[in-house]
Scaffold this active site. Sequence first.
Site, PDB file in Angstrom:
ATOM      1  N   CYS A 130      38.580  -9.742 -38.269  1.00  0.00           N
ATOM      2  CA  CYS A 130      37.462 -10.615 -39.073  1.00  0.00           C
ATOM      3  C   CYS A 130      36.869  -9.624 -40.117  1.00  0.00           C
ATOM      4  O   CYS A 130      35.763  -9.054 -39.805  1.00  0.00           O
ATOM      5  CB  CYS A 130      36.452 -11.242 -37.989  1.00  0.00           C
ATOM      6  SG  CYS A 130      35.134 -12.121 -38.602  1.00  0.00           S
ATOM      7  N   CYS A 133      33.037 -10.583 -40.059  1.00  0.00           N
ATOM      8  CA  CYS A 133      32.054  -9.833 -39.201  1.00  0.00           C
ATOM      9  C   CYS A 133      32.193  -8.433 -39.185  1.00  0.00           C
ATOM     10  O   CYS A 133      31.100  -7.921 -38.877  1.00  0.00           O
ATOM     11  CB  CYS A 133      32.860 -10.104 -37.719  1.00  0.00           C
ATOM     12  SG  CYS A 133      33.585 -11.739 -37.407  1.00  0.00           S
ATOM     13  N   ASP A 134      33.317  -7.580 -39.672  1.00  0.00           N
ATOM     14  CA  ASP A 134      33.139  -6.256 -39.548  1.00  0.00           C
ATOM     15  C   ASP A 134      33.344  -5.699 -40.834  1.00  0.00           C
ATOM     16  O   ASP A 134      33.396  -4.340 -41.026  1.00  0.00           O
ATOM     17  CB  ASP A 134      34.601  -5.859 -38.496  1.00  0.00           C
ATOM     18  CG  ASP A 134      34.591  -6.420 -37.151  1.00  0.00           C
ATOM     19  OD1 ASP A 134      33.440  -6.659 -36.728  1.00  0.00           O
ATOM     20  OD2 ASP A 134      35.594  -6.563 -36.803  1.00  0.00           O
TER      21      ASP A 134
END
Length: 300
Positions: A130, A133-134
């Site tokens: 992701c 997200c990261d």
Amino acid sequence: MYDILVVGGGPAGLTAALYAARAGKSVAVLEQAAPGGQIINAPLVENYPALPHVSGADFAEALQNQAEALGVELLYEEAVRAEKIGPGFRVTTDGGAHDCRALVLAPGVRHRCLGLEGEEELTGNGLSYCAVCDGAFYAGKDVAVVGGGDTALQDALFLAGLCRSVRVLVRRDRFRGEALRARQLMARENVTVLFQTTVEGLERDGAGNLRGLVLRREGRETALPVEGLFLAVGQEPNTAAFAPLVELDGDGYILAGEDTATGVPGVFAAGDARQKAVRQLATAVGDGAAAALAACRWLD
Ligand code: NAP
């Protein structure tokens, strides 16, 4: 007993729920994680009609609010089994069981893995599924993205704005994703696309973090030092819990036509987990509407 139970709180499931609620039905949505499904990982959605620039998270939040304002009940439980009980259906979850008169299955899909040694241990230690997200953990660093579909293109474009360099590793000689996005990506100065390239191995440093990849390209193995690897190699449907009830194709997708009707009267399938040719936000929403209206017709 709900009139309609929807499994999956992504765009397809939440749209089905809001259509059913507007038709006066009692509706609950089972969601095992956060409402919104995969779209919450999209940094920017630019192809949804009339919303030229919207983040996936904002889209999901607005859809959830719209459904809940109509009286849709969101239940944070994972469906583990669905079966026919009397005139209706029962869905057993990790938190109990819920009965309904009609069932809409919109369980979505999950990311596919590469199956390389160390993949699981490195997840969260250099390997991610992701980018949105990261990605921030890799600001100013060298990263790679594996895949040539829309997710890979979208992730690589997002990472290009954060990271020092982005290598995009595509196993074929062309992208599978949208041509416009591919052109935008190729125009970025810190992006290099390596076609006909596969990842053969993952290398770790002493602390157990990713430090590089072993690539195979034109028959030769080469090393690529990177601190971050983002996998975007497609998806698999979350349908195992429904296999005893509805028919699945060889890849696990639910067999249902554009009318969303499965072979079981009263059970409808919507969104990415349905066997179909086009998996887009717009088609998920369309599926949700079709499934809800079909379920309402069936109930009435
Ligand atoms: P996808 O379209 O299935 O693409 C998967 C990519 O990963 C392909 O390039 C595939 O290569 C590659 N791949 C698969 N297994 C691999 C392996 N073992 N090693 C290396 N590469 C591998 O998946 P997706 O990109 O996640 O998209 C899924 C669906 O969502 C699609 O319908 C897509 O259009 C849609 N989507 C749309 C948007 C949008 O904004 N329009 C954004 C994201 C996703 P091959 O091409 O060789 O098979």
